[in-house]
Write a protein that holds these residues in place. Structure first.
Motif, PDB file in Angstrom:
ATOM      1  N   MET A 125      34.109  44.318  31.545  1.00 18.79           N
ATOM      2  CA  MET A 125      34.433  42.898  31.718  1.00 18.79           C
ATOM      3  C   MET A 125      35.804  42.564  31.143  1.00 18.79           C
ATOM      4  SD  MET A 125      30.737  41.123  31.192  1.00 18.79           S
ATOM      5  CE  MET A 125      31.271  39.490  31.674  1.00 18.79           C
ATOM      6  N   MET A 126      36.198  43.299  30.109  1.00 14.96           N
ATOM      7  CA  MET A 126      37.532  43.074  29.543  1.00 14.96           C
ATOM      8  C   MET A 126      38.610  43.404  30.576  1.00 14.96           C
ATOM      9  SD  MET A 126      39.413  45.032  26.408  1.00 14.96           S
ATOM     10  CE  MET A 126      39.769  46.490  27.414  1.00 14.96           C
ATOM     11  N   ALA A 182      38.895  40.713  33.010  1.00 16.42           N
ATOM     12  CA  ALA A 182      39.411  39.453  32.474  1.00 16.42           C
ATOM     13  C   ALA A 182      40.929  39.473  32.253  1.00 16.42           C
ATOM     14  CB  ALA A 182      38.696  39.104  31.171  1.00 16.42           C
ATOM     15  N   ILE A 183      41.486  40.654  31.986  1.00 18.23           N
ATOM     16  CA  ILE A 183      42.913  40.697  31.621  1.00 18.23           C
ATOM     17  C   ILE A 183      43.828  41.084  32.780  1.00 18.23           C
ATOM     18  CG2 ILE A 183      42.433  41.174  29.190  1.00 18.23           C
ATOM     19  CD1 ILE A 183      43.243  44.111  29.735  1.00 18.23           C
ATOM     20  N   LYS A 184      43.251  41.623  33.849  1.00 19.28           N
ATOM     21  CA  LYS A 184      44.051  42.046  34.998  1.00 19.28           C
ATOM     22  C   LYS A 184      44.796  40.861  35.594  1.00 19.28           C
ATOM     23  CE  LYS A 184      42.759  45.831  38.013  1.00 19.28           C
ATOM     24  NZ  LYS A 184      41.854  46.231  39.094  1.00 19.28           N
ATOM     25  N   GLY A 185      46.095  41.024  35.763  1.00 16.81           N
ATOM     26  CA  GLY A 185      46.896  39.954  36.345  1.00 16.81           C
ATOM     27  C   GLY A 185      47.331  38.903  35.332  1.00 16.81           C
ATOM     28  N   ARG A 212      33.299  48.325  36.161  1.00 13.57           N
ATOM     29  CA  ARG A 212      34.456  47.989  36.985  1.00 13.57           C
ATOM     30  C   ARG A 212      35.706  48.624  36.360  1.00 13.57           C
ATOM     31  NH1 ARG A 212      29.913  45.698  37.499  1.00 13.57           N
ATOM     32  NH2 ARG A 212      29.633  43.775  38.685  1.00 13.57           N
ATOM     33  N   ASN A 213      36.652  48.974  37.208  1.00 15.60           N
ATOM     34  CA  ASN A 213      37.931  49.533  36.736  1.00 15.60           C
ATOM     35  C   ASN A 213      37.717  50.767  35.860  1.00 15.60           C
ATOM     36  OD1 ASN A 213      39.384  47.270  37.919  1.00 15.60           O
ATOM     37  ND2 ASN A 213      38.551  46.085  36.222  1.00 15.60           N
ATOM     38  N   PHE A 214      36.766  51.593  36.255  1.00 15.02           N
ATOM     39  CA  PHE A 214      36.412  52.766  35.470  1.00 15.02           C
ATOM     40  C   PHE A 214      37.150  53.986  35.998  1.00 15.02           C
ATOM     41  CE2 PHE A 214      33.536  56.254  34.171  1.00 15.02           C
ATOM     42  CZ  PHE A 214      33.467  55.984  32.815  1.00 15.02           C
ATOM     43  N   GLY A 215      37.836  54.691  35.099  1.00 18.52           N
ATOM     44  CA  GLY A 215      38.540  55.902  35.494  1.00 18.52           C
ATOM     45  C   GLY A 215      39.912  55.922  34.852  1.00 18.52           C
ATOM     46  N   LYS A 216      40.618  57.015  35.079  1.00 15.99           N
ATOM     47  CA  LYS A 216      41.936  57.143  34.495  1.00 15.99           C
ATOM     48  C   LYS A 216      42.958  56.430  35.372  1.00 15.99           C
ATOM     49  CE  LYS A 216      45.134  60.439  32.616  1.00 15.99           C
ATOM     50  NZ  LYS A 216      45.437  61.777  32.179  1.00 15.99           N
ATOM     51  N   GLU A 268      49.486  44.390  35.136  1.00 14.90           N
ATOM     52  CA  GLU A 268      49.250  44.563  36.567  1.00 14.90           C
ATOM     53  C   GLU A 268      47.932  45.259  36.833  1.00 14.90           C
ATOM     54  OE1 GLU A 268      52.834  46.710  37.621  1.00 14.90           O
ATOM     55  OE2 GLU A 268      53.530  44.949  38.727  1.00 14.90           O
ATOM     56  N   ASN A 269      47.594  46.202  35.947  1.00 15.36           N
ATOM     57  CA  ASN A 269      46.342  46.924  36.135  1.00 15.36           C
ATOM     58  C   ASN A 269      45.785  47.320  34.775  1.00 15.36           C
ATOM     59  OD1 ASN A 269      44.205  48.048  37.498  1.00 15.36           O
ATOM     60  ND2 ASN A 269      45.421  49.545  38.620  1.00 15.36           N
ATOM     61  N   ALA A 270      44.470  47.376  34.685  1.00 15.18           N
ATOM     62  CA  ALA A 270      43.795  47.776  33.449  1.00 15.18           C
ATOM     63  C   ALA A 270      42.577  48.599  33.834  1.00 15.18           C
ATOM     64  CB  ALA A 270      43.365  46.546  32.656  1.00 15.18           C
ATOM     65  N   MET A 271      42.452  49.771  33.210  1.00 16.18           N
ATOM     66  CA  MET A 271      41.304  50.633  33.497  1.00 16.18           C
ATOM     67  C   MET A 271      40.815  51.265  32.202  1.00 16.18           C
ATOM     68  SD  MET A 271      42.313  52.457  37.125  1.00 16.18           S
ATOM     69  CE  MET A 271      40.723  53.250  37.370  1.00 16.18           C
ATOM     70  N   PHE A 272      39.605  51.794  32.241  1.00 22.20           N
ATOM     71  CA  PHE A 272      39.096  52.493  31.065  1.00 22.20           C
ATOM     72  C   PHE A 272      38.241  53.667  31.514  1.00 22.20           C
ATOM     73  CE2 PHE A 272      34.507  51.522  30.565  1.00 22.20           C
ATOM     74  CZ  PHE A 272      34.336  50.654  31.634  1.00 22.20           C
ATOM     75  N   GLU A 273      38.103  54.638  30.628  1.00 17.97           N
ATOM     76  CA  GLU A 273      37.194  55.750  30.891  1.00 17.97           C
ATOM     77  C   GLU A 273      36.592  56.177  29.560  1.00 17.97           C
ATOM     78  OE1 GLU A 273      39.229  59.200  32.388  1.00 17.97           O
ATOM     79  OE2 GLU A 273      40.487  59.372  30.612  1.00 17.97           O
ATOM     80  N   GLY A 274      35.470  56.858  29.626  1.00 23.09           N
ATOM     81  CA  GLY A 274      34.810  57.323  28.423  1.00 23.09           C
ATOM     82  C   GLY A 274      33.329  57.060  28.511  1.00 23.09           C
TER      83      GLY A 274
END
Ligand code: ZN
Length: 151
Positions: free
Chosen positions: A74-75, A78-81, A20-24, A56-62
């Motif tokens: 999952m992190m 959990a932290i979004k918002g 989830r929330n994967f990408g730049k 407001e938003n959290a994403m990750f890539e790698g």
């Protein structure tokens, strides 16, 4: 295998396959790069934090192993918002959980779904995989310029 092990496996596999929330994250206000040389896990964590300290938003890539990817996925959920302060206290509880320290009832309430990572404490080599994205998150919050490493 007991029920919590099965749940753990399911959740890890699901998030590994469909992170989830994967990408730049374009326009991120906070960013850090994290690396776990023991396993080869390597992620960037991006945040958009507003003036009042709300993420407001959290994403990750790698890329990396299933545990590191599921943990990052999952992190971000959990932290979004939530506030920066919340994210920090969540990391405190998560760190206790994966290193096998006692987590209080309040801590478990805070962790919610993240409690599935309790199984990680039985595999010391995996603790760094699970904690990498959280250390990277801390680096992003602190606006660290250096690559965050688990070593
Ligand atoms: Zn790993």
């Amino acid at each position: 295998m007991n029920i919590s092990d099965e749940l753990y496996q399911q959740v890890i596999l699901d998030h590994n396959k469909k992170p989830r929330n994967f990408g730049k994250l374009e326009g991120a206000t906070h960013f850090a790069e994290g690396f776990n040389p023991l396993c080869g896990d390597h992620y960037n964590v991006y945040l958009t934090v507003d003036d009042s300290g709300i993420i407001e938003n959290a994403m990750f890539e790698g890329s990396g192993c299933a545990i590191s990817k599921a943990s990052a996925s999952m992190m971000t959920q959990a932290i979004k918002g939530q506030t920066i302060e919340f994210a920090k206290s969540l990391f405190d509880q998560f760190h206790k959980l994966v290193t096998g320290e006692t987590v209080t009832d309040d801590g478990n309430k805070l962790l919610g779904k993240l409690q599935v990572f309790a199984g990680v404490c039985r595999y010391p080599a995996r603790v760094k995989c699970a904690a990498l994205s959280w250390h990277t998150l801390t680096g992003a919050i602190d606006e660290s310029q250096d690559t965050v490493t688990t070593e």
